[in-house]
Each structure stands twice: as structure tokens, then as C-alpha cells.
Design a protein around this motif. Structure first.
Motif, PDB file in Angstrom:
ATOM      1  N   ARG B 223      43.821   0.127  20.110  1.00 16.58           N
ATOM      2  CA  ARG B 223      42.560  -0.432  19.627  1.00 16.58           C
ATOM      3  C   ARG B 223      41.414   0.538  19.929  1.00 16.58           C
ATOM      4  O   ARG B 223      40.541   0.784  19.101  1.00 16.58           O
ATOM      5  N   ALA B 224      41.435   1.126  21.126  1.00 17.78           N
ATOM      6  CA  ALA B 224      40.387   2.083  21.507  1.00 17.78           C
ATOM      7  C   ALA B 224      40.400   3.293  20.572  1.00 17.78           C
ATOM      8  O   ALA B 224      39.349   3.765  20.123  1.00 17.78           O
ATOM      9  N   LEU B 225      41.595   3.756  20.249  1.00 15.81           N
ATOM     10  CA  LEU B 225      41.694   4.920  19.364  1.00 15.81           C
ATOM     11  C   LEU B 225      41.196   4.572  17.957  1.00 15.81           C
ATOM     12  O   LEU B 225      40.473   5.351  17.337  1.00 15.81           O
ATOM     13  N   MET B 226      41.547   3.376  17.488  1.00 23.37           N
ATOM     14  CA  MET B 226      41.082   2.967  16.156  1.00 23.37           C
ATOM     15  C   MET B 226      39.559   2.923  16.108  1.00 23.37           C
ATOM     16  O   MET B 226      38.943   3.350  15.135  1.00 23.37           O
ATOM     17  N   ILE B 227      38.959   2.369  17.165  1.00 19.75           N
ATOM     18  CA  ILE B 227      37.494   2.227  17.174  1.00 19.75           C
ATOM     19  C   ILE B 227      36.811   3.596  17.250  1.00 19.75           C
ATOM     20  O   ILE B 227      35.892   3.889  16.493  1.00 19.75           O
ATOM     21  N   ALA B 228      37.305   4.444  18.144  1.00 19.95           N
ATOM     22  CA  ALA B 228      36.710   5.779  18.270  1.00 19.95           C
ATOM     23  C   ALA B 228      36.871   6.547  16.965  1.00 19.95           C
ATOM     24  O   ALA B 228      35.970   7.263  16.521  1.00 19.95           O
ATOM     25  N   ASP B 229      38.016   6.397  16.324  1.00 21.72           N
ATOM     26  CA  ASP B 229      38.269   7.092  15.069  1.00 21.72           C
ATOM     27  C   ASP B 229      37.337   6.597  13.965  1.00 21.72           C
ATOM     28  O   ASP B 229      36.764   7.394  13.224  1.00 21.72           O
ATOM     29  N   VAL B 230      37.175   5.272  13.880  1.00 19.80           N
ATOM     30  CA  VAL B 230      36.279   4.726  12.849  1.00 19.80           C
ATOM     31  C   VAL B 230      34.845   5.190  13.108  1.00 19.80           C
ATOM     32  O   VAL B 230      34.117   5.552  12.191  1.00 19.80           O
TER      33      VAL B 230
END
Lengths: 243, 332
Positions: B223-230
Motif C-alpha cells: 500500500r505504501a509503495l502504491m501511494i508513493a508511486d501515485v
């Protein structure tokens, strides 16, 4: 109002819809039919399958006119092209506004797309990032690529996948369509609304050739080995072991 | 189109993805020094039979391909303001809504399942112009988009982050982020990837490295990676967040990371802490926005207490993970 309706009876908008098995072609068509229906336009489907398919039941249940055929032992692409004109005539006779000709995955070599008719390819986000490059003329020669199953993968993967679709076919309009919620179906309906009318398929051209035939296996041969091979046979070059 | 380039080397230089045309069709890769016209004229009958066409058609298709390549660069539209004007609910009653959001704004979408949150998002995504079941109108920078603009923006306007999304690709974190950066045609993809990794690790409870497989990330890490990526790599100016769960990430930091990147955040949530982080709440009922509630000063004041309670819960989770004790009191 009466006149345009009569015009449409004679000029159905033909849309070819192709994509790998289980990519969501049927779901996309159901959602598209719903949007078109709200706009007072009727969609019907001719479904070409290789073996059995239950999709006709699904369309019937949704009240969408549907005719289905199975290619059985025939090359599915040949089966499709031999019946394309009749499918079109069926669409005209049913007074459809839009006729979607849906073909199962076939062998990924060919494409049912026809010059002068809107060509849609359906691919799903779960099929791997190399799929857009591998899938062949079905995607490369499409006007619209509808990408499905975006709701289960990360935003980043959706973007990478869409980029690879655009790279394989930069001409196409790439749309995200959810077969579950219908999100994106309005965009697809918008493109379909602008599709050319197809008065007839007689004399129309496929966008891609069919596979070269005929070899002994086309005629029912089952035995393996050079002695049993005739006709259009192609041999591979296998690397030789160094001595 | 091809005649503007004397050789393939010149084409590769100007339009690197042009190579894909040959790879995808199974055609022999042209020699860099060859002129396009000569290449197509010299194709063997076998090679032509394979692609099912003749040299002239193929040459024309290549020209089309080159002409369409700039479309790859078409990024998401920049949005200075997003306006949604009300339509009607499922019961046909008018929706009194004239909402304008600017980059950095957060709106919470609240209401039970089936109350119309997804349809609201679909209307935004398709830049509805009175032509969806709700009859809503969506304006970018105060203007309705034309047909071409709507199609070009389709799929690029709204990024979605929800709990049921997963990473499915069989790649390491670094490989994947580089692939994402390349799909944005960024000049320095490895640097962009590294920046996202750093941010994701700030959000995640447990750190991960660039060589970790995407599919091996824990729920919180992924989830953290998805948010940082977005926040950093995704071009979409609007982000829909569907309930960030508690799985070991700092939810408020996640939202501020998105708003700090100039995104408009629409957040479907049942979480009081997140709802208070938003400036406004859209209350959905019967397919329409029934009310827009601005966070009141009293509510805002309770944010501090809520954050404290949340920090306590986070500490308990952390303690649990490390094998510690789970003592909790309301006071301390």
C-alpha cells in the motif's frame, strides 16, 4: 425521428470485438449494450466460438439479441470469415443499430477486423505486460483497445500496461472498461457512436490475411512423420550440436 | 512521413519506439544505414507472406505508426480546477451540487455502499456532460471538454487506489518502478524509481529494498509503495482513494504526500480521522450528493485527540509486531 430510424435499419454499425479468452469481451459488450440502450440504440451480438460457449445464455438473459456458432473442427478464423456476411445480414434483419461480431481468442495470429468497420480489441490487465506485444494483429490493427480488470491491479501496473498497448498500437484509442461496474462503457459507447455504417460485407476486406492452408492435417491426417505430410508444410531449422 | 528520415538510424534517434513496429510484426530488423523505402522494397516474398500484406501497404502502415507515435507522449491533462455540477439522484430528485476542487484539496466521499460514490467517480473520469445516468456536468478549469479531449483524458484523469488492488507483476520493486518511469518517458528513470522507493519506505512500517519482489511485499508495504508511486510517478491529476486501511502505514502522511504532489484527492472513507483530514465531506444518498459538509472548527479541534488515539493504536500494533506487551489505557 422516423426517418433516421429507418436509415439505421439499412445501415447497421458493425463492430468487430476480439480478444483472448476470458479477457472480458462479453462483459464489456453487456455494459456497452446498457449504455447504448439508455441512448435508445439497440446492440446485437453474433458470437463465434471455437468449442462450446455459454455466452448466448448471458446475452439472452440480458435481452440482447444474439446468434452463436461454433467452428468445431474448422479453423475458427475461416469459420468466422465464411459466415461474416450472413452475420451482417442477420444484424440488418433484426433492425439493430449496432452489431457486435465477437470472436473467441482464436489463435492470436489472425484478427476478425474488417476495413471500414470499427475494430475493438479487449485485453485484460492480468495477462502480463508482454501480452500487448505478443497478441498480434488482433491488437495491432484495432481502432480501440479496451483494457479490462483494472480494478484488481495497482494504478502503476495499469499505466505500464496501457503504455505497452499504446506502443504496440499507437493509432488506437485506449480505454479502460470495467466489466463489473461498467466504468468506461460511456467512453466506449461514444467511440461506437462514431463508427462507420456498414451497408454490406460483400466485397469488404479483412485487415489481415488468414493462415496459409492446406496441408494433410487440415484434411484430417493424425499420423506424425514426413511420410504423412503433404501440401503446405514448413520445416524449422534446428541448431546442430557442435561436433 | 518516412521520407523525412534518410535512414533508420535517423528514425531510431528521433522516435526510439519505432523499432517496435518491426519486432511486433516479426519482420527482420532494418540495418541502421538502410533507407526505409529500400528496406520495404527488398523484403522477401516469404517475409511478406508472413505479415500477410505487400510492401506498399507495409510501408504505408509504418508511416502511420510513426505518425501516431507522438501519442505515446500524451500525458494526463493538467487541471487547475475540477468542478462538478449536480444532476439528479436515482429517485429523479435534483442534486444541489456545485463543487470546485483545486490541486491539494481533499474531499471525503461518505455514504453506504450503493449510494453512488462509484458513479460519481465514473462521471469525473468520463468528464460527464449531462450524458450519464446522473445528468451531472464535470468541468476542467471551468470549461466543458470537447469529444477529443474527453477521449484523450479517458483513463488518464483519475488514478485509483483501493484496498482490493494488488501488484501482480513478477518483477522486483526497482525493475517495476523503472518500467513505470519509462512508461512516462522520463529522462532519468532509475533516479525517479529510487525517489519513490525512499518515500514508500518512509510510509511503510517495515522497510523493504529495491530487490524485493513486488508480490512478496506485505499489505502495508505494498500500500505504501502504491501511494508513493501515485504521488510521484503517476500523471493523473485526480486520485481516488478507497479507504486506506490501518495496515501499518501512516494514513495522514499518505494523504499529505498526495496533496503535496499537487493532486486533487477524492477519498471514500468510513474513517473519522481521514474524514477530518479532508476539508469537505460529500454525503451520498440514493445516487446523489445529499450534502456537502465543510469540516467545522469543533471537528477540526477533535482531530488532535483522534490523532493521539490513532498513534496509540499504531504503537500497540508495533509492540505486537515486536513481541511486546499490549497495555492500553484511555488516559496515557
Amino acid at each position: 425521428m422516423a426517418d433516421p430510424a429507418r436509415e439505421r435499419l439499412r445501415f447497421v454499425q458493425l463492430v468487430t470485438v476480439a480478444g483472448p479468452p476470458s479477457s472480458g469481451k462479453t462483459s464489456v459488450l453487456l455494459k456497452l449494450a446498457a449504455v447504448l440502450g439508455r441512448q435508445g440504440r439497440r446492440l446485437g451480438v453474433v458470437k463465434f466460438d471455437c468449442l462450446t460457449g455459454r455466452d448466448k445464455d448471458v446475452f439472452d438473459a440480458a435481452g440482447i439479441p444474439c446468434a452463436a456458432g461454433q467452428s468445431g473442427a474448422l479453423c475458427p478464423d475461416h469459420f468466422f470469415v465464411c459466415n461474416a456476411s450472413d452475420a451482417h445480414a442477420w444484424g440488418l434483419s433484426r433492425g439493430l443499430d449496432v452489431l457486435a461480431v465477437e470472436s473467441a481468442g482464436l489463435c492470436n495470429r489472425c484478427a476478425p477486423h474488417v476495413e471500414g468497420a470499427l475494430a475493438v480489441c479487449v485485453v485484460d490487465n492480468l495477462s502480463g505486460i508482454d501480452t500487448p506485444a505478443k497478441i498480434g494483429p488482433m491488437l495491432r490493427l484495432a481502432d480501440v483497445v479496451a483494457v479490462t480488470k483494472g480494478d484488481v491491479v495497482s494504478q502503476a501496473e495499469r499505466e505500464v500496461f496501457a503504455f505497452r498497448v499504446r506502443r504496440a498500437n499507437p493509432r488506437a484509442t485506449v480505454l479502460f472498461v470495467s466489466g463489473l461496474t461498467g466504468q468506461g462503457a460511456e467512453a466506449l459507447a461514444h467511440v461506437v457512436a462514431g463508427a462507420p455504417a456498414t451497408p454490406s460485407l460483400d466485397g469488404a476486406s479483412l485487415r489481415f490475411t488468414m493462415p496459409a492452408a492446406v496441408c494433410s492435417y487440415c484434411l484430417g491426417q493424425r499420423k506424425i512423420g514426413t511420410d504423412h505430410q503433404m501440401g503446405n508444410v514448413r520445416k524449422m531449422d534446428f541448431p546442430r550440436e557442435p561436433a | 512521413m518516412t521520407s523525412t528520415y534518410p535512414t533508420f538510424a535517423a528514425i531510431w534517434e528521433a522516435l526510439p519506439p519505432a523499432r517496435d513496429f518491426f519486432a511486433a510484426q516479426g519482420l527482420p530488423m532494418p540495418a541502421p544505414k538502410a533507407a526505409p523505402a529500400d528496406y520495404f522494397a527488398a523484403l522477401s516474398p516469404d517475409a511478406l507472406a508472413e505479415v500477410g500484406t505487400d510492401a506498399a501497404t507495409l510501408s504505408a502502415r509504418f508511416a502511420d505508426f510513426l505518425a501516431a507515435l507522438p501519442r505515446l507522449r500524451a500525458d494526463a491533462p493538467r487541471v487547475a480546477s475540477l468542478t462538478v455540477r449536480g444532476g439528479t439522484g436515482k429517485d429523479g430528485r435534483p442534486e444541489h451540487l456545485d463543487l470546485t476542487l483545486c490541486p491539494g484539496d481533499v474531499a471525503a466521499l461518505v455514504g453506504p455502499t450503493g449510494s453512488g460514490k462509484s458513479r460519481f467517480l465514473a462521471d469525473v473520469e468520463w468528464l460527464a456532460n449531462g450524458d450519464t445516468p446522473t445528468g451531472r456536468r464535470v468541468l476542467l478549469d471551468g470549461k466543458t471538454a470537447d469529444a477529443a479531449g474527453r477521449l484523450a483524458a479517458s483513463g488518464r484523469l483519475v488514478a485509483q487506489l483501493s484496498q482490493n488492488m494488488h501488484f501482480v507483476m513478477d518483477l522486483t520493486v526497482r525493475e517495476f518502478l523503472v518500467a513505470h518511469a519509462e512508461s512516462r518517458l522520463l529522462a532519468d528513470a532509475p533516479a525517479a524509481a529510487e525517489a519513490v522507493e525512499g518515500l514508500a519506505n518512509e510510509l511503510a512500517g517495515e522497510p523493504f529494498g529495491p530487490d524485493t519482489a513486488l508480490t512478496a511485499l506485505s499489505g502495508g508495504q505494498s500500500r505504501a509503495l502504491m501511494i508513493a508511486d501515485v504521488a510521484r510517478l503517476c500523471a493523473s491529476p485526480i486520485v481516488l482513494v478507497d479507504e486506506i486501511e490501518n495496515a501499518g502505514i501512516d494514513r495522514r502522511k499518505a494523504i499529505s504526500l498526495l496533496t503535496g504532489s499537487g493532486k486533487i484527492v477524492l477519498m471514500a472513507t468510513h474513517d473519522p480521522l481521514l474524514a477530518l483530514t479532508a476539508g469537505r465531506r460529500l454525503v451520498f444518498a440514493a445516487g446523489a450528493v445529499a450534502a456537502v459538509i465543510a469540516t467545522s472548527p469543533e471537528e477540526h479541534a477533535s482531530l488532535a485527540a483522534l490523532a493521539q488515539a490513532d498513534a496509540k493504536l499504531a504503537a500497540l500494533r508495533d509492540s505486537l509486531r515486536r513481541g511486546g506487551s499490549l497495555c492500553f489505557s484511555q488516559e496515557k
